[in-house]
Design a protein around this motif. Structure first.
Motif, PDB file in Angstrom:
ATOM      1  N   LEU A   1      34.585  41.881  40.343  1.00 21.00           N
ATOM      2  CA  LEU A   1      33.275  41.203  40.700  1.00 21.00           C
ATOM      3  C   LEU A   1      33.187  40.073  39.824  1.00 21.00           C
ATOM      4  O   LEU A   1      33.240  40.612  38.315  1.00 21.00           O
ATOM      5  CB  LEU A   1      32.059  42.029  40.727  1.00 21.00           C
ATOM      6  N   ILE A   2      32.842  39.048  39.917  1.00 24.15           N
ATOM      7  CA  ILE A   2      32.709  37.727  39.238  1.00 24.15           C
ATOM      8  C   ILE A   2      31.316  37.346  39.451  1.00 24.15           C
ATOM      9  O   ILE A   2      31.263  36.750  40.720  1.00 24.15           O
ATOM     10  CB  ILE A   2      34.008  36.676  39.366  1.00 24.15           C
ATOM     11  N   VAL A   3      30.589  37.218  38.438  1.00 24.88           N
ATOM     12  CA  VAL A   3      29.212  36.881  38.718  1.00 24.88           C
ATOM     13  C   VAL A   3      28.875  35.557  38.233  1.00 24.88           C
ATOM     14  O   VAL A   3      28.729  35.209  36.956  1.00 24.88           O
ATOM     15  CB  VAL A   3      28.272  37.859  37.865  1.00 24.88           C
ATOM     16  N   ASP A   4      28.932  34.602  39.141  1.00 25.62           N
ATOM     17  CA  ASP A   4      28.591  33.163  38.806  1.00 25.62           C
ATOM     18  C   ASP A   4      29.725  32.402  37.816  1.00 25.62           C
ATOM     19  O   ASP A   4      30.388  32.967  36.949  1.00 25.62           O
ATOM     20  CB  ASP A   4      27.344  32.893  38.242  1.00 25.62           C
TER      21      ASP A   4
ATOM     22  N   ILE B   1      41.492  34.186  36.253  1.00 22.84           N
ATOM     23  CA  ILE B   1      41.155  35.487  36.409  1.00 22.84           C
ATOM     24  C   ILE B   1      41.442  36.244  37.537  1.00 22.84           C
ATOM     25  O   ILE B   1      41.891  37.604  37.488  1.00 22.84           O
ATOM     26  CB  ILE B   1      39.353  35.495  36.181  1.00 22.84           C
ATOM     27  N   ALA B   2      41.166  35.691  38.868  1.00 24.58           N
ATOM     28  CA  ALA B   2      41.378  36.403  39.991  1.00 24.58           C
ATOM     29  C   ALA B   2      42.957  36.537  40.173  1.00 24.58           C
ATOM     30  O   ALA B   2      43.392  37.877  40.600  1.00 24.58           O
ATOM     31  CB  ALA B   2      40.911  35.399  41.211  1.00 24.58           C
ATOM     32  N   ARG B   3      43.792  35.537  39.727  1.00 23.56           N
ATOM     33  CA  ARG B   3      45.029  35.656  39.779  1.00 23.56           C
ATOM     34  C   ARG B   3      45.728  36.825  38.995  1.00 23.56           C
ATOM     35  O   ARG B   3      46.565  37.745  39.313  1.00 23.56           O
ATOM     36  CB  ARG B   3      45.955  34.076  39.640  1.00 23.56           C
ATOM     37  N   TYR B   4      45.334  36.824  37.628  1.00 22.72           N
ATOM     38  CA  TYR B   4      45.729  37.919  36.637  1.00 22.72           C
ATOM     39  C   TYR B   4      45.194  39.155  37.286  1.00 22.72           C
ATOM     40  O   TYR B   4      46.213  40.333  37.277  1.00 22.72           O
ATOM     41  CB  TYR B   4      44.935  37.646  35.505  1.00 22.72           C
TER      42      TYR B   4
ATOM     43  N   ILE C   1      40.515  31.123  46.113  1.00 24.61           N
ATOM     44  CA  ILE C   1      40.906  31.607  44.878  1.00 24.61           C
ATOM     45  C   ILE C   1      40.311  33.012  44.993  1.00 24.61           C
ATOM     46  O   ILE C   1      40.813  33.944  44.009  1.00 24.61           O
ATOM     47  CB  ILE C   1      40.350  30.967  43.674  1.00 24.61           C
ATOM     48  N   CYS C   2      39.235  33.405  45.702  1.00 29.60           N
ATOM     49  CA  CYS C   2      38.821  34.701  45.828  1.00 29.60           C
ATOM     50  C   CYS C   2      38.614  35.340  47.012  1.00 29.60           C
ATOM     51  O   CYS C   2      38.656  34.635  48.122  1.00 29.60           O
ATOM     52  CB  CYS C   2      37.103  34.775  45.369  1.00 29.60           C
ATOM     53  N   ASP C   3      38.762  36.557  47.089  1.00 25.86           N
ATOM     54  CA  ASP C   3      38.948  37.252  48.661  1.00 25.86           C
ATOM     55  C   ASP C   3      37.501  37.423  49.226  1.00 25.86           C
ATOM     56  O   ASP C   3      37.586  37.342  50.611  1.00 25.86           O
ATOM     57  CB  ASP C   3      39.664  38.644  48.331  1.00 25.86           C
TER      58      ASP C   3
END
Length: 448
Positions: free
Chosen positions: A9-12, A24-27, A50-52
């Motif tokens: 989870l990436i918050v903002d 970040i998402a790719r890693y 870039i995000c699912d």
């Protein structure tokens, strides 16, 4: 990837950091077979690339945590970790992760990393401790009316800073000295009064650095700020050239700031001023997020460390302590301005590249080095559409472009190269603007 894959989870995030979110998402995907879910206000097409998953929710909205928990309910069993990537989300994002029973730094203390007023109040409560460590605690007062500025000016004739309490990117920040217009200073922060504004005693130290890193892995970046009333950051340089005494003082201040705002495992970017003798410091502001202006990109070039990877590792429970060892590389992020006030349209790729090559070639000649020893790490025009750009920037977005460069240490003084590159860029852009005006292709519409 399976629809039952674990989720990070990436918050903002601040819109300028979209490429960092992509990293970040790719890693996470490559190293942990983990999908990425983003929470931010009005996610766009790029976010979904870039995000699912993306959830449309502002971290400053009322009942953010409860609303987020409701929307995350269908995914709750799959959410394995989370990271908070904006100042606006630093407190409520940490609260959300705590409610999800995910590792995160303290939510209770996070307000100090969001509000400059709250941070100064936290410093005052431990003033004796701070001053015992040779760390100055500037006087600070809230601003509601211009009369508040007058009262503060009377008590601080040597000067003070007026700035929003909860705003990044150097927006609304102005240095006020004796004889300056208080009405002008108040007008700078008036748009931000809803979230608070403050006056702060002027820190009497010239040099500024930042204490950066993730968890226990840390380094120090040297800042170059503009002179005058608007202390905009015009460059970041790694590695910072420091004596043992200077490094010790900055590290002590940086670690204390981390403790005050509850940072332990996550990222930090604490801006600190240093006295000429290197024995005293003052925290300009703490941040519980990765540094801006591509400082972590510079760090990867100089130290060979992927700090975004370390962040994902820590969030997913694979904490690693990595020693920071300097290489022969020096790197800098350089903000590139404009020759005159005007409305500038970003050039196409080929024109942009030619403009940078010309500026680098001229800067290299000034510094007595070959242009091909300057490695361009990243280069971008800061807007995709035409916009007005002032010749004197008042905030960090008031530039045309940004470039990250690296050189082999010892081949040139990076500080001199940064100055030469900024001047050469202005000259090159000015020449191109004049030629474009002659061709009437509207490269820049000059504002009288």
């Amino acid at each position: 990837m399976s629809g039952q894959a674990p989720i990070l989870l990436i918050v903002d995030y601040n819109l300028t950091r979209v490429s960092d979110v992509a990293n970040i998402a790719r890693y996470a995907r490559q190293q942990y077979d983990t999908q990425a879910m983003l929470i931010r206000a009005q996610p766009g097409a790029r976010d979904l690339e870039i995000c699912d998953y993306a959830i449309d929710l502002d971290p400053l909205a009322q009942n953010f945590v409860e609303t987020a928990l409701n929307r995350l309910a269908p995914f709750r069993e799959r959410i394995r970790a989370g990271v908070v990537f904006s100042d606006n989300a630093v407190q409520r994002g940490a609260e959300l992760l705590e409610r999800l029973n995910l590792p995160t730094d303290s939510a209770a203390l996070a307000a100090g990393a969001f509000s400059k007023r709250v941070y100064r109040e936290m410093e005052v409560r431990i003033r004796d401790l701070m001053e015992a460590q040779s760390i100055m605690v500037p006087h600070c007062s809230s601003v509601v009316t211009v009369d508040d500025l007058r009262a503060f000016a009377e008590d601080h004739p040597a000067g003070f800073v007026v700035k929003p309490s909860c705003e990044g990117n150097n927006r609304g920040v102005i240095v006020v000295r004796k004889g300056d217009s208080l009405e002008t200073a108040f007008a700078m922060v008036e748009p931000y009064l809803a979230n608070g504004a403050v006056c702060e005693q002027l820190i009497p130290f010239r040099r500024e650095f930042s204490f950066d890193g993730i968890g226990e892995t840390e380094f120090i970046t040297e800042k170059v700020n503009a002179d005058g009333p608007y202390p905009v950051e015009v460059a970041q340089i790694l590695p910072a050239r420091l004596t043992v005494t200077e490094r010790t003082t900055l590290t002590r201040a940086g670690r204390l700031a981390n403790m005050i705002v509850g940072q332990r495992e996550g990222p930090f970017h604490n801006e600190i001023k240093l006295s000429d003798d290197g024995r005293q410091a003052a925290v300009v502001e703490p941040n519980r997020r990765p540094a801006g202006m591509k400082i972590w990109t510079l760090a990867q070039a100089v130290f060979g460390i992927n700090f975004y990877g370390l962040w994902v590792d820590a969030a997913l429970g694979e904490k690693r302590h990595v020693a920071v060892v300097e290489t022969s590389t020096e790197a800098a992020t350089v903000m590139l301005g404009v020759p005159v006030d005007g409305r500038y349209a970003p050039p196409g790729h080929d024109k942009a590249e030619a403009l940078l090559r010309k500026a680098i070639s001229h800067a290299a000649a000034i510094c007595g080095i070959a242009a091909d020893v300057i490695d361009v790490l990243e280069y971008t025009w800061l807007a995709t559409d035409a916009r007005s750009i002032p010749v004197i920037p008042k905030e960090n977005s008031d530039f045309a472009a940004q470039v990250c460069i690296a050189i082999d240490g010892g081949c040139s003084d990076m500080r001199r190269l940064v100055q030469a590159l900024r001047q050469s860029w202005i000259a090159a852009l000015g020449e191109e603007t004049e030629r474009a005006a002659a061709r009437d292709d509207r490269y820049c519409d000059q504002v009288a």
